[in-house]
Design a protein around this motif. Structure first.
Motif, short mmCIF file in Angstrom:
data_model
loop_
_atom_site.label_atom_id
_atom_site.label_comp_id
_atom_site.label_asym_id
_atom_site.label_seq_id
_atom_site.Cartn_x
_atom_site.Cartn_y
_atom_site.Cartn_z
N LEU A 1 0.86 -1.18 0.00
CA LEU A 1 0.00 0.00 0.00
C LEU A 1 0.89 1.23 0.00
N THR B 1 -3.42 7.03 4.37
CA THR B 1 -2.90 5.77 4.91
C THR B 1 -2.54 5.90 6.39
N CYS C 1 -7.45 -1.99 5.07
CA CYS C 1 -6.89 -2.69 3.91
C CYS C 1 -6.32 -4.04 4.32
N TYR D 1 1.65 -2.56 4.45
CA TYR D 1 0.84 -1.34 4.47
C TYR D 1 1.65 -0.22 5.11
N CYS E 1 -6.80 2.02 -4.85
CA CYS E 1 -7.56 1.47 -3.72
C CYS E 1 -8.41 2.52 -3.03
N PRO F 1 -11.02 -0.54 -0.64
CA PRO F 1 -10.03 -1.33 0.11
C PRO F 1 -10.11 -2.82 -0.21
N PHE G 1 -7.44 -5.09 -2.23
CA PHE G 1 -6.37 -5.92 -1.68
C PHE G 1 -6.81 -7.39 -1.56
#
Length: 379
Positions: free
Chosen positions: A21, A28, A36, A44, A238, A242, A245
């Protein structure tokens, strides 16, 4: 045909699915990373933090270093232009915050960053880049924490840096390099150059991660097959999705999955996202943070303008629940949105904003650059 990797190895760190990610400012955070991660295995990465802010104990920077209780692999992206500050910041991340992976940002195209010689501007100074990487890798080594870097093709088509950056990364002990297949002047416009990503794969022996125009799981597989990358970095694809993923994890393990949630299922994901934000930030702030995601989640779905407007003003989970009840649970996923760009795009910049005399030499060692760039996207 290139074999599709089932996992990704970054030094001592094994990632069960070769999907990362991308760091995105204001996106984030710990809540989104948790959301995610609930969908599929991968790595991530946090929002970008500044090395000087971390070393000097800046409160805003410290607050950005928030991790979810279930975040077993802590991954942080670090920004900086000073090798000593970078080294000290990496040591703090490893020693005091239990970080298992550090990524260095050399890809951000935002003018307030590049005008200070940071982000996507920095790889032009090959000597300075090497110094920074040496300090980072040396600081992380006692903790057995891998250091990676992310960059772009170069400033523009006349000032490409990615092959030199890959060579320097390999020589300094960097565990992997991620390449966004655009130049700084392109920002997020146009199409990503996957051919350049393939060139970098052939140029270095360390793992290369490909970034740019991965909107669906099939795009990730196509990038692997075309370029030979060891894994992919997913950013804008994304946004509001989400569950991408989940599709990516399935694809890299040989399953053909394309999640097409109904609006009712999207509503459940929206509620979960707002709930996680509220847990980490408090309900009012969490709901305000959630507002920016509304347009992405509802992209292409039938939802009236007034309802969308009210959702964009939500300030509590109760009001969110009431408004979500106004959406049609049975509405099918708008398949016309598959494979289309999400998030920012815009036009190419006229030029890259750089410090005075930046292009005069390609060394830069000993440069005294300002370190106070605001956190922004990972580029």
């Amino acid at each position: 045909m290139t074999a599709v990797p089932a996992s990704l190895t970054l030094g001592s760190l094994r990632v069960e699915t070769p999907v990362v990610l991308a760091p995105m400012a204001g996106i984030t955070n710990a809540a989104y990373r948790r959301l995610c991660a609930e969908q599929g295995a991968g790595l991530y990465v946090s929002e970008m933090i500044t090395s000087r802010g971390l070393v000097e104990g800046d409160e805003v920077t410290k607050k950005m270093l928030t991790f979810d209780d279930l975040e077993t692999v802590r991954s942080v992206q670090l920004y900086g232009t000073d090798p000593v500050y970078i080294g000290k910041a990496v040591e703090i991340l490893c020693a005091d915050h239990g970080v298992a992976h550090v990524d260095l940002n050399f890809g951000c195209p935002v003018p307030k960053v590049t005008r200070k010689g940071g982000g996507g501007a920095l790889p032009w100074k090959r000597g300075l880049l090497g110094e920074i990487l040496e300090h980072a890798v040396s600081a992380a080594a006692p903790y057995d924490v891998p250091v990676t870097m992310k960059t772009r093709k170069g400033l523009d088509d006349d000032h490409l840096t990615f092959l030199d950056a890959g060579r320097i990364a390999q020589e300094t002990g960097v565990a992997a390099i991620a390449l966004h297949g655009r130049t700084v002047v392109q920002a997020y416009s146009g199409e990503a150059d996957w051919e350049a990503i393939g060139d970098l794969v052939r140029h270095v022996d360390i793992p290369v991660l490909g970034n740019g125009d991965i909107w669906e799981a099939a795009d990730a597989l196509r990038m692997v097959e075309q370029t030979g990358v060891a894994g992919v970095v997913v950013g804008r694809g994304c946004l509001g999705r989400p569950w991408l993923f989940r599709d990516l994890a399935a694809a890299f393990h040989g399953e053909d999955v394309a999640t097409l949630p109904t609006l009712g299922e999207v509503k459940q994901m929206m509620r979960r996202h707002a709930e996680l934000l509220s847990e980490h930030m408090g309900e009012e702030r969490g709901c305000k943070e959630f507002r920016k995601h509304i347009t992405w989640y509802l992209k292409g779905f039938p939802a009236g303008g007034e309802l969308r407007h009210q959702l964009a003003l939500v300030d509590s989970l109760t009001s969110l629940d009431t408004l979500l009840d106004g959406l049609d649970d049975t509405a099918a996923f708008p398949e016309r949105e598959l494979g289309t760009p999400r998030g920012r795009q815009g036009a190419p910049r006229k030029k890259v904003v750089l410090p005075d005399g930046w292009l005069d030499d390609t060394d830069g060692r000993g440069s005294h650059l300002r370190e106070d760039a605001d956190e922004t996207t990972g580029g």
